[in-house]
Design an enzyme around this catalytic site. Sequence first.
Site, short mmCIF file in Angstrom:
data_model
loop_
_atom_site.label_atom_id
_atom_site.label_comp_id
_atom_site.label_asym_id
_atom_site.label_seq_id
_atom_site.Cartn_x
_atom_site.Cartn_y
_atom_site.Cartn_z
N LYS A 79 46.42 42.05 37.19
CA LYS A 79 46.34 42.21 38.65
C LYS A 79 46.97 41.01 39.32
CE LYS A 79 44.70 44.13 42.41
NZ LYS A 79 46.11 44.17 42.86
N LYS A 115 51.30 38.39 37.63
CA LYS A 115 52.04 38.06 38.86
C LYS A 115 53.49 38.46 38.68
CE LYS A 115 51.25 35.83 42.81
NZ LYS A 115 49.95 35.63 43.48
N ASN A 244 51.19 35.83 56.73
CA ASN A 244 50.02 36.71 56.82
C ASN A 244 48.72 35.92 56.67
OD1 ASN A 244 47.75 38.15 55.66
ND2 ASN A 244 49.03 39.97 55.61
N1 GLU Z 1 48.87 37.79 46.25
C1 GLU Z 1 47.46 37.76 46.48
C2 GLU Z 1 46.84 36.63 45.70
O1 GLU Z 1 47.49 35.68 45.32
C3 GLU Z 1 46.79 39.11 46.27
C4 GLU Z 1 46.89 39.67 44.91
C5 GLU Z 1 46.40 41.11 44.78
O2 GLU Z 1 45.89 41.65 45.73
O3 GLU Z 1 46.55 41.66 43.69
O4 GLU Z 1 45.65 36.59 45.51
#
Ligand code: GLU
Length: 442
Positions: A79, A115, A244
Amino acid sequence: MNKINPFESAMTQLTKAATVIEKTTASKAAKKSLQQKMEILRQPKRTVNVTLPVRMDDGTQKIFQGFRVQYNDARGPYKGGIRYHHNVTPDEVKALSFWMVMKCAVADIPFGGGKGGVIVDPKSLSVDELERLTRAYGRALADIVGPDKDVPAPDVNTNGLIMGWLLDEFIKVQRQKAKSFGKKLSKSDEQRFRGTYNGKFIKDGGSEGREEATGLGGLFVLEAILAKLKLKRKLTVAVQGFGNVGYNVAKFLDETGFKVVAVSDSKGGIYVPDGINPALTLACKKKNGFLAGCYCSGSVCDLRKGKQVTNEALLELPVDILVPAALENALTKENASRVKAKVVLEMANGPTTPEADAILYKKGIPVIPDILSNSGGVTVSAFEWEQNLKGEHWTKKYVNAKLKAKMVSAAGAVWNASVKYKIDLRTAAFVVALGRILAAMQ
Ligand code: GLU
């Protein structure tokens, strides 16, 4: 310019937490098992490099480089977000994917960590070029993502529009696959597949509250920790970053009675001692193209009300709360000793290097770590995924109440670990996360 390797920083943080856990591990066998698991956690399970040829508007072809790192899936599917930035490096994506493993465990959502990144300055592309690049990346990822495999979401410079294109490509590939077997995707499969990407527009199956979730989660975490520190509201805040996350955290802090006196973007920042009105400031920035001169307080923007500050100077302002909400390595051994804030709330990923952590700890400045304070985004991503799998759509009130419960519980667990082991909040967050990850690795 920035030579600090974020993956090395991440591994230093891991080692520190592992030492705390090792001290509480009694038997030889348990120590050995711990060592073996730590060895596994020192590298990603899978790294995918993709080459993306894109037709540009002038008819030429440009090749872009992309990555997806699937770090660990002991607690559930990989995730984590997808970042578009000209400075993306393989080690940066690796570090970010590792932090996602820790973050999902701290937030206690059923995911591992991953990621993605593409080396591109999206502002240099037209919308059509951005769409072609995104669709190429979506096709390249189609075999390795899915609601039970790997669930990406937005990160720096990506948003609901981009998630929609990625999902569209994923579903197209699934339909083609089904067709090659003489089959059609069932309605329930089409529904479930929506859970592959989070941070979508509502019309594409997105969740209420997802866009502002990272900022709102940051507020909930900050309030929980301030209560423990016995610090009252009416505190002044400086926010580095006005994307954001930076914008939304400034907005929620302002609405809750904090006084946000400084914000910045990649071009520089502004300092408005009367307190910034985030919504007016954003509207002014959109109109002008930059923050300078957008000294908006109360219901007016007035050139006499503020002044420009550099990103470096913003970090050293005499405020109560400093919120780095831009990129990695904002606080380093060069500037940490000059931080005047009483508390640091990390809304970016990896904004503080281990050396800076040590300096701030010595100065008695608590750093609320990224994997806790910005975990609201991925938490509502998990809610979005759950809604997609169940074919449900929850109200914003319900989503926000669930988010608050998760954030308060995560902040409480991290605080208790820091008191129990007499350690800083980052190490405490790692200890909490590692406890859950190691248990899942049995
Ligand atoms: N990019 C965001 C983070 O670094 C969200 C990641 C997601 O929702 O999977 O936490």
